[in-house]
Write a protein that holds these residues in place. Sequence first.
Motif, PDB file in Angstrom:
ATOM      1  N   HIS A   1       0.846  -1.187   0.000  1.00  0.00           N
ATOM      2  CA  HIS A   1       0.000   0.000   0.000  1.00  0.00           C
ATOM      3  C   HIS A   1       0.882   1.239   0.000  1.00  0.00           C
ATOM      4  O   HIS A   1       2.069   1.176   0.325  1.00  0.00           O
ATOM      5  CB  HIS A   1      -0.934   0.010   1.210  1.00  0.00           C
ATOM      6  CG  HIS A   1      -0.220   0.246   2.511  1.00  0.00           C
ATOM      7  ND1 HIS A   1       0.291  -0.769   3.270  1.00  0.00           N
ATOM      8  CD2 HIS A   1       0.089   1.391   3.166  1.00  0.00           C
ATOM      9  CE1 HIS A   1       0.875  -0.280   4.347  1.00  0.00           C
ATOM     10  NE2 HIS A   1       0.769   1.041   4.306  1.00  0.00           N
ATOM     11  N   LYS A   2       0.298   2.361  -0.366  1.00  0.00           N
ATOM     12  CA  LYS A   2       1.027   3.624  -0.374  1.00  0.00           C
ATOM     13  C   LYS A   2       0.141   4.727   0.178  1.00  0.00           C
ATOM     14  O   LYS A   2      -1.099   4.614   0.220  1.00  0.00           O
ATOM     15  CB  LYS A   2       1.508   3.980  -1.784  1.00  0.00           C
ATOM     16  CG  LYS A   2       0.405   4.400  -2.757  1.00  0.00           C
ATOM     17  CD  LYS A   2       0.978   4.742  -4.125  1.00  0.00           C
ATOM     18  CE  LYS A   2      -0.100   5.277  -5.083  1.00  0.00           C
ATOM     19  NZ  LYS A   2      -0.513   6.650  -4.780  1.00  0.00           N
ATOM     20  N   HIS A   3       0.775   5.813   0.601  1.00  0.00           N
ATOM     21  CA  HIS A   3       0.065   7.020   1.046  1.00  0.00           C
ATOM     22  C   HIS A   3       0.949   8.217   0.687  1.00  0.00           C
ATOM     23  O   HIS A   3       1.586   8.822   1.539  1.00  0.00           O
ATOM     24  CB  HIS A   3      -0.229   6.971   2.551  1.00  0.00           C
ATOM     25  CG  HIS A   3       0.833   6.332   3.385  1.00  0.00           C
ATOM     26  ND1 HIS A   3       2.055   6.927   3.643  1.00  0.00           N
ATOM     27  CD2 HIS A   3       0.881   5.129   3.991  1.00  0.00           C
ATOM     28  CE1 HIS A   3       2.790   6.133   4.387  1.00  0.00           C
ATOM     29  NE2 HIS A   3       2.110   5.025   4.615  1.00  0.00           N
ATOM     30  N   ASP A   4       0.980   8.525  -0.610  1.00  0.00           N
ATOM     31  CA  ASP A   4       1.857   9.595  -1.088  1.00  0.00           C
ATOM     32  C   ASP A   4       1.132  10.648  -1.929  1.00  0.00           C
ATOM     33  O   ASP A   4       1.768  11.426  -2.642  1.00  0.00           O
ATOM     34  CB  ASP A   4       3.038   9.013  -1.870  1.00  0.00           C
ATOM     35  CG  ASP A   4       2.619   8.158  -3.065  1.00  0.00           C
ATOM     36  OD1 ASP A   4       1.438   8.217  -3.463  1.00  0.00           O
ATOM     37  OD2 ASP A   4       3.492   7.441  -3.601  1.00  0.00           O
ATOM     38  N   GLN A   5      -0.201  10.669  -1.835  1.00  0.00           N
ATOM     39  CA  GLN A   5      -0.993  11.666  -2.548  1.00  0.00           C
ATOM     40  C   GLN A   5      -1.886  12.411  -1.562  1.00  0.00           C
ATOM     41  O   GLN A   5      -2.566  11.788  -0.744  1.00  0.00           O
ATOM     42  CB  GLN A   5      -1.865  11.009  -3.624  1.00  0.00           C
ATOM     43  CG  GLN A   5      -1.094  10.247  -4.680  1.00  0.00           C
ATOM     44  CD  GLN A   5      -0.231  11.159  -5.540  1.00  0.00           C
ATOM     45  OE1 GLN A   5      -0.663  12.235  -5.949  1.00  0.00           O
ATOM     46  NE2 GLN A   5       0.994  10.732  -5.805  1.00  0.00           N
ATOM     47  N   ASP A   6      -1.893  13.729  -1.646  1.00  0.00           N
ATOM     48  CA  ASP A   6      -2.786  14.539  -0.825  1.00  0.00           C
ATOM     49  C   ASP A   6      -4.130  14.615  -1.539  1.00  0.00           C
ATOM     50  O   ASP A   6      -4.412  15.547  -2.291  1.00  0.00           O
ATOM     51  CB  ASP A   6      -2.176  15.930  -0.624  1.00  0.00           C
ATOM     52  CG  ASP A   6      -2.944  16.764   0.394  1.00  0.00           C
ATOM     53  OD1 ASP A   6      -3.860  16.219   1.045  1.00  0.00           O
ATOM     54  OD2 ASP A   6      -2.637  17.965   0.526  1.00  0.00           O
ATOM     55  N   ASP A   7      -4.953  13.565  -1.325  1.00  0.00           N
ATOM     56  CA  ASP A   7      -6.150  13.372  -2.139  1.00  0.00           C
ATOM     57  C   ASP A   7      -7.281  12.793  -1.281  1.00  0.00           C
ATOM     58  O   ASP A   7      -7.826  11.734  -1.577  1.00  0.00           O
ATOM     59  CB  ASP A   7      -5.826  12.439  -3.313  1.00  0.00           C
ATOM     60  CG  ASP A   7      -6.983  12.281  -4.293  1.00  0.00           C
ATOM     61  OD1 ASP A   7      -7.791  13.226  -4.418  1.00  0.00           O
ATOM     62  OD2 ASP A   7      -7.083  11.207  -4.918  1.00  0.00           O
ATOM     63  N   LEU A   8      -7.601  13.478  -0.191  1.00  0.00           N
ATOM     64  CA  LEU A   8      -8.707  13.021   0.654  1.00  0.00           C
ATOM     65  C   LEU A   8     -10.020  13.059  -0.122  1.00  0.00           C
ATOM     66  O   LEU A   8     -10.218  13.942  -0.960  1.00  0.00           O
ATOM     67  CB  LEU A   8      -8.818  13.919   1.892  1.00  0.00           C
ATOM     68  CG  LEU A   8      -7.872  13.581   3.047  1.00  0.00           C
ATOM     69  CD1 LEU A   8      -7.945  14.662   4.120  1.00  0.00           C
ATOM     70  CD2 LEU A   8      -8.214  12.222   3.648  1.00  0.00           C
ATOM     71  N   PRO A   9     -10.941  12.114   0.122  1.00  0.00           N
ATOM     72  CA  PRO A   9     -10.873  11.087   1.167  1.00  0.00           C
ATOM     73  C   PRO A   9     -10.205   9.784   0.727  1.00  0.00           C
ATOM     74  O   PRO A   9     -10.198   8.820   1.489  1.00  0.00           O
ATOM     75  CB  PRO A   9     -12.352  10.847   1.477  1.00  0.00           C
ATOM     76  CG  PRO A   9     -13.006  11.018   0.131  1.00  0.00           C
ATOM     77  CD  PRO A   9     -12.248  12.136  -0.537  1.00  0.00           C
ATOM     78  N   ARG A  10      -9.650   9.757  -0.478  1.00  0.00           N
ATOM     79  CA  ARG A  10      -9.103   8.498  -0.996  1.00  0.00           C
ATOM     80  C   ARG A  10      -7.726   8.162  -0.432  1.00  0.00           C
ATOM     81  O   ARG A  10      -7.426   6.995  -0.162  1.00  0.00           O
ATOM     82  CB  ARG A  10      -9.045   8.547  -2.525  1.00  0.00           C
ATOM     83  CG  ARG A  10     -10.410   8.497  -3.203  1.00  0.00           C
ATOM     84  CD  ARG A  10     -10.305   8.715  -4.696  1.00  0.00           C
ATOM     85  NE  ARG A  10      -9.938  10.098  -5.001  1.00  0.00           N
ATOM     86  CZ  ARG A  10     -10.827  11.082  -5.095  1.00  0.00           C
ATOM     87  NH1 ARG A  10     -12.109  10.824  -4.914  1.00  0.00           N
ATOM     88  NH2 ARG A  10     -10.446  12.319  -5.372  1.00  0.00           N
ATOM     89  N   GLU A  11      -6.879   9.176  -0.257  1.00  0.00           N
ATOM     90  CA  GLU A  11      -5.490   8.915   0.115  1.00  0.00           C
ATOM     91  C   GLU A  11      -4.912  10.173   0.759  1.00  0.00           C
ATOM     92  O   GLU A  11      -5.318  11.288   0.424  1.00  0.00           O
ATOM     93  CB  GLU A  11      -4.687   8.539  -1.141  1.00  0.00           C
ATOM     94  CG  GLU A  11      -3.264   8.071  -0.894  1.00  0.00           C
ATOM     95  CD  GLU A  11      -2.574   7.606  -2.176  1.00  0.00           C
ATOM     96  OE1 GLU A  11      -1.348   7.441  -2.149  1.00  0.00           O
ATOM     97  OE2 GLU A  11      -3.275   7.424  -3.205  1.00  0.00           O
TER      98      GLU A  11
ATOM     99  N   LYS B   1      -4.927   7.473   5.231  1.00  0.00           N
ATOM    100  CA  LYS B   1      -5.737   6.917   4.148  1.00  0.00           C
ATOM    101  C   LYS B   1      -4.779   6.398   3.085  1.00  0.00           C
ATOM    102  O   LYS B   1      -3.970   7.164   2.563  1.00  0.00           O
ATOM    103  CB  LYS B   1      -6.665   7.975   3.543  1.00  0.00           C
ATOM    104  CG  LYS B   1      -7.604   8.633   4.542  1.00  0.00           C
ATOM    105  CD  LYS B   1      -8.608   7.669   5.120  1.00  0.00           C
ATOM    106  CE  LYS B   1      -9.571   8.397   6.067  1.00  0.00           C
ATOM    107  NZ  LYS B   1     -10.483   7.439   6.764  1.00  0.00           N
ATOM    108  N   PHE B   2      -4.873   5.115   2.767  1.00  0.00           N
ATOM    109  CA  PHE B   2      -3.878   4.513   1.882  1.00  0.00           C
ATOM    110  C   PHE B   2      -4.539   3.880   0.665  1.00  0.00           C
ATOM    111  O   PHE B   2      -5.739   3.609   0.635  1.00  0.00           O
ATOM    112  CB  PHE B   2      -3.035   3.481   2.635  1.00  0.00           C
ATOM    113  CG  PHE B   2      -3.835   2.351   3.238  1.00  0.00           C
ATOM    114  CD1 PHE B   2      -4.126   1.211   2.505  1.00  0.00           C
ATOM    115  CD2 PHE B   2      -4.285   2.429   4.548  1.00  0.00           C
ATOM    116  CE1 PHE B   2      -4.861   0.171   3.048  1.00  0.00           C
ATOM    117  CE2 PHE B   2      -5.025   1.391   5.108  1.00  0.00           C
ATOM    118  CZ  PHE B   2      -5.306   0.264   4.359  1.00  0.00           C
ATOM    119  N   HIS B   3      -3.700   3.618  -0.328  1.00  0.00           N
ATOM    120  CA  HIS B   3      -4.137   3.020  -1.588  1.00  0.00           C
ATOM    121  C   HIS B   3      -3.373   1.717  -1.783  1.00  0.00           C
ATOM    122  O   HIS B   3      -2.137   1.704  -1.771  1.00  0.00           O
ATOM    123  CB  HIS B   3      -3.840   3.990  -2.740  1.00  0.00           C
ATOM    124  CG  HIS B   3      -4.009   3.387  -4.099  1.00  0.00           C
ATOM    125  ND1 HIS B   3      -5.248   3.170  -4.675  1.00  0.00           N
ATOM    126  CD2 HIS B   3      -3.099   2.939  -4.994  1.00  0.00           C
ATOM    127  CE1 HIS B   3      -5.081   2.628  -5.869  1.00  0.00           C
ATOM    128  NE2 HIS B   3      -3.792   2.476  -6.089  1.00  0.00           N
TER     129      HIS B   3
END
Length: 265
Positions: A170-180, A252-254
């Motif tokens: 998983h990753k969490h490198d985008q400032d893209d709430l609520p998805r990540e 929030k991770f993808h």
Amino acid sequence: MSRLKVKPNGSHGRVTHVTPESAGWTYVGFELHRLKPGETVSAQTGDRETCLVFVTGKGEATAGGQSLGELGQRMSPFEGKPWSVYLPESSAWSVTATTDLELAICTAPGLGGGLPVRVIRPDELGQEVRGKGSNTRHVTNILPETEPADSLLVVEVITPAGNTSSYPPHKHDQDDLPRETYLEETYYHRLNPPQGFGFQRVYTDDRSLDEAMAIEDGDVVLVPKGYHPCATCHGYDLYYLNVMAGPKRSWKFHNAAEHEWLLKG
């Protein structure tokens, strides 16, 4: 050696020192001190908030002009939950070891939240089991997003011998709430027995970052972006202490799309 792996510098005193400047990022700082009885480490938090984690051993702590008493309990990170202390920005603190002590100093920007100094006791910490089969791991939430802080997220994980962790990737490198959410992250690794080793890979979808590392007892891995699974070898349990921070205090991770099938069934 990978630029994402930080080896301990000796076995006594400040053995690990990661700053936003040395890591090439913005938010997370991490230090690890190994002290003998009677030795003291002290600092001012300045414009950063801090979480002190008593990884092993005990110490007399003071913060914000008050004595917090002797904190710490376990003598191995693989036994029980830790004691910790939350410190807001503009706080002076010190810890004097009363036994051999391994103290982690986790930092991130303060945002003027005005929170008080607080001791985080082991009996206050939530634990959960994630995964199944050879992907089982045991999680202790030290400073989750449900507890007050400005930026910091802090968690411990124990992965049994032969298992994978932070997996499926998983990753969490985008400032893209609520998805990540964008969160920088450090992994402080310990092995039991300590002569063991494991592996960690940090990579992006386009493979512009793709580094696989052997991890040994005391290593720190930096995760500036991308997926970051790890695995430990047969016979050796893996402990890691995670520190995360970013512009928003939310995890929030993808998941990597090609591996999401592992979560089904």
